[in-house]
Design an enzyme around this catalytic site. Sequence first.
Site, PDB file in Angstrom:
ATOM      1  N   ARG A 269      49.066  41.907  32.940  1.00 33.59           N
ATOM      2  CA  ARG A 269      49.914  41.232  33.356  1.00 33.59           C
ATOM      3  C   ARG A 269      50.508  39.973  32.532  1.00 33.59           C
ATOM      4  O   ARG A 269      49.673  39.490  31.782  1.00 33.59           O
ATOM      5  CB  ARG A 269      49.306  40.223  34.484  1.00 33.59           C
ATOM      6  CG  ARG A 269      47.977  39.566  34.266  1.00 33.59           C
ATOM      7  CD  ARG A 269      47.531  38.807  35.457  1.00 33.59           C
ATOM      8  NE  ARG A 269      46.045  38.442  35.331  1.00 33.59           N
ATOM      9  CZ  ARG A 269      45.666  37.373  34.647  1.00 33.59           C
ATOM     10  NH1 ARG A 269      46.327  36.460  34.175  1.00 33.59           N
ATOM     11  NH2 ARG A 269      44.377  37.095  34.675  1.00 33.59           N
ATOM     12  N   HIS A 273      47.143  34.416  36.126  1.00 34.56           N
ATOM     13  CA  HIS A 273      46.535  34.910  37.307  1.00 34.56           C
ATOM     14  C   HIS A 273      47.425  34.640  38.645  1.00 34.56           C
ATOM     15  O   HIS A 273      47.752  35.411  39.373  1.00 34.56           O
ATOM     16  CB  HIS A 273      45.129  34.660  37.236  1.00 34.56           C
ATOM     17  CG  HIS A 273      44.540  35.154  38.736  1.00 34.56           C
ATOM     18  ND1 HIS A 273      44.247  36.406  39.099  1.00 34.56           N
ATOM     19  CD2 HIS A 273      43.917  34.647  39.706  1.00 34.56           C
ATOM     20  CE1 HIS A 273      43.617  36.509  40.292  1.00 34.56           C
ATOM     21  NE2 HIS A 273      43.511  35.286  40.589  1.00 34.56           N
ATOM     22  N   TYR A 282      42.456  31.212  27.748  1.00 35.29           N
ATOM     23  CA  TYR A 282      41.544  32.512  27.939  1.00 35.29           C
ATOM     24  C   TYR A 282      42.120  33.514  27.215  1.00 35.29           C
ATOM     25  O   TYR A 282      41.407  34.620  27.158  1.00 35.29           O
ATOM     26  CB  TYR A 282      41.248  32.631  29.383  1.00 35.29           C
ATOM     27  CG  TYR A 282      42.137  32.887  30.313  1.00 35.29           C
ATOM     28  CD1 TYR A 282      42.461  31.967  31.281  1.00 35.29           C
ATOM     29  CD2 TYR A 282      42.776  34.285  30.241  1.00 35.29           C
ATOM     30  CE1 TYR A 282      43.510  32.541  32.245  1.00 35.29           C
ATOM     31  CE2 TYR A 282      43.995  34.570  31.444  1.00 35.29           C
ATOM     32  CZ  TYR A 282      44.027  33.716  32.232  1.00 35.29           C
ATOM     33  OH  TYR A 282      44.955  33.962  33.323  1.00 35.29           O
TER      34      TYR A 282
END
Length: 369
Positions: A269, A273, A282
């Site tokens: 992706r 998220h 991250y």
Amino acid sequence: MIKTKKRMFEFDSLLNSVNEYFPMYQVLDETGKVVNTDLMPNLSNEELVDLMERLVWGRTYDKRVTLLNRQGQLGNYAPSGGQEASQLASQYALEKGDYLLPTYRDLPPLIQHGMPLKQAFLWYKGHMDGNNFPADFAAMPAQVIIGAQYTQAAGVALGFKKRGRKNVVMTYIGDGGTSQGDFYEGINFAGAFNAPAIFIVQNNLFGISTPRYKQTKAKTLAQKAIAAGIPGIQVDGMDPLAIYTAVKEARKYAIAGNGPVLIETMTFRYGPHTMSDDPKRYRGQELVAEWEKRDCLIRMRNYLSEKGLWSDEKENEVIEATKIQIKDALAEVANAEPQKISEFLKIMYEEAPQNIQEQIKIYEEKERA
């Protein structure tokens, strides 16, 4: 000479041999060249173009809905950009009557399965009409509880088997979801009853912000199928043709009475998220750039252009048509009946208890004011 005692069990060998049994299947490489003719799906030129149009639609949809979220026109959104091949090529392989159980990230395949765009936008806004499907629509609303759709899919698939239906049930989960109990319970139940289900694991490398390697020691997620006694395969999740073939073959296997199949799609992706997190905290841009080179649109654009089936003009037509489709759906949403708390309370119970009946009256008076 000191003799080395032979090991009784070859534990390390067992672990290190896993990758041999779960190769990643691919049809198109990153440039759009066919690398495995054995897996080439039997799609006509018209169907190949149709599939490409859906991929472009999916990318345009993701960009527009992300923008609408930022503008406050829609509620929280789980971006799907990058996962179009995994989502839309898998749905494209289904046939009439096949049942779909999506997650909150899988509204694009749900829309292609027949959900009106207006209803998808109502779902993002938290409007209960977003979950109000006609009885003959072969899908459940997008599931937010992680893994719950796997147990539901097993149940629906068993129902199909008992009724003698020649259809399959397909559901999705993310890589993080495979560490949930519901994941194993779903594939185990479907396997035990030879239920016709296809379980898709969309491995986008991160469960929210947790890297996959930190939430499971398994070398692949496809191998988790073995514990349930069902076949599991790993497919290039940025390759639409490989995914289409994998789902089509899994469908044949399930319809023939052999039971479920698990397919791990290696995808990515590009966005966060959900719109409430910052992926730069991250993961590095280098990783994003690496996966952007594997993009499904690049592969299909090159493959179809080489066959004389695609052009920039054609792609722009699809993009503009999608923008108009979204604009029209937003206009419909603006005219939707506002939600009422009294309506929520009325559907909580078949027979509302006294305290709920009192609350319904209170809210109805407020809503009339």
